[in-house]
Scaffold this motif. Structure first.
Motif, PDB file in Angstrom:
ATOM      1  N   VAL A   1       0.887  -0.986  -0.085  1.00  0.00           N
ATOM      2  CA  VAL A   1      -0.025  -0.070   0.092  1.00  0.00           C
ATOM      3  C   VAL A   1       0.849   1.267   0.009  1.00  0.00           C
ATOM      4  O   VAL A   1       1.840   1.222   0.614  1.00  0.00           O
ATOM      5  N   VAL A   2       0.608   2.284  -0.771  1.00  0.00           N
ATOM      6  CA  VAL A   2       1.041   3.513  -0.935  1.00  0.00           C
ATOM      7  C   VAL A   2       0.588   4.580  -0.794  1.00  0.00           C
ATOM      8  O   VAL A   2      -0.773   4.684  -1.534  1.00  0.00           O
ATOM      9  N   ASP A   3       0.810   5.402   0.259  1.00  0.00           N
ATOM     10  CA  ASP A   3      -0.171   6.565   0.559  1.00  0.00           C
ATOM     11  C   ASP A   3       0.645   7.780   0.115  1.00  0.00           C
ATOM     12  O   ASP A   3       1.614   8.133   0.862  1.00  0.00           O
ATOM     13  N   VAL A   4       0.085   8.720  -0.852  1.00  0.00           N
ATOM     14  CA  VAL A   4       0.789   9.824  -1.086  1.00  0.00           C
ATOM     15  C   VAL A   4      -0.290  11.268  -0.637  1.00  0.00           C
ATOM     16  O   VAL A   4      -0.041  12.115  -1.459  1.00  0.00           O
ATOM     17  N   GLY A   5      -1.038  11.116   0.248  1.00  0.00           N
ATOM     18  CA  GLY A   5      -1.887  12.302   0.731  1.00  0.00           C
ATOM     19  C   GLY A   5      -3.236  12.011   0.186  1.00  0.00           C
ATOM     20  O   GLY A   5      -3.966  11.265   0.847  1.00  0.00           O
TER      21      GLY A   5
ATOM     22  N   ALA B   1      -6.014  -6.339  -0.530  1.00  0.00           N
ATOM     23  CA  ALA B   1      -7.357  -5.697   0.017  1.00  0.00           C
ATOM     24  C   ALA B   1      -7.435  -5.352   1.556  1.00  0.00           C
ATOM     25  O   ALA B   1      -7.861  -4.217   2.008  1.00  0.00           O
ATOM     26  N   MET B   2      -7.014  -6.409   2.376  1.00  0.00           N
ATOM     27  CA  MET B   2      -7.278  -6.248   3.823  1.00  0.00           C
ATOM     28  C   MET B   2      -6.194  -5.167   4.048  1.00  0.00           C
ATOM     29  O   MET B   2      -6.590  -4.246   5.094  1.00  0.00           O
ATOM     30  N   ASP B   3      -5.030  -5.132   3.634  1.00  0.00           N
ATOM     31  CA  ASP B   3      -4.014  -4.095   3.915  1.00  0.00           C
ATOM     32  C   ASP B   3      -4.597  -2.810   3.612  1.00  0.00           C
ATOM     33  O   ASP B   3      -4.435  -1.727   4.445  1.00  0.00           O
ATOM     34  N   PHE B   4      -4.940  -2.522   2.564  1.00  0.00           N
ATOM     35  CA  PHE B   4      -5.638  -1.400   2.054  1.00  0.00           C
ATOM     36  C   PHE B   4      -6.866  -0.911   2.928  1.00  0.00           C
ATOM     37  O   PHE B   4      -6.870   0.309   3.523  1.00  0.00           O
ATOM     38  N   ALA B   5      -7.713  -1.881   3.208  1.00  0.00           N
ATOM     39  CA  ALA B   5      -8.832  -1.420   4.008  1.00  0.00           C
ATOM     40  C   ALA B   5      -8.407  -1.095   5.660  1.00  0.00           C
ATOM     41  O   ALA B   5      -9.041  -0.053   6.006  1.00  0.00           O
TER      42      ALA B   5
END
Length: 65
Positions: free
Chosen positions: A22-26, A37-41
């Protein structure tokens, strides 16, 4: 940065791809595919409600934390 389904990496010439689940850039959050999907959720739960709530939800789902 972003992440994507691993088989698509050879088709992308865009720099910035990261080999993370999972990558979150804001404003944009990406994940690698159905298996993440579980990691994302759980990441969304953390963003919206905080790490303590994410941990409780993960424990309730028997997800590895």
């Amino acid at each position: 940065g972003f992440t994507c389904y691993p088989t698509l990496t050879s088709r992308l010439s865009t720099p910035g791809r990261r080999d993370e689940r999972v990558v979150d850039v804001g404003e944009v959050i990406t994940s690698q595919g159905p298996a993440t999907a579980m990691d994302f959720a759980l990441h969304l739960v953390a963003r919206l409600r905080g790490e303590d709530v994410r941990r409780k939800v993960a424990e309730g789902l028997l997800a590895a934390i």
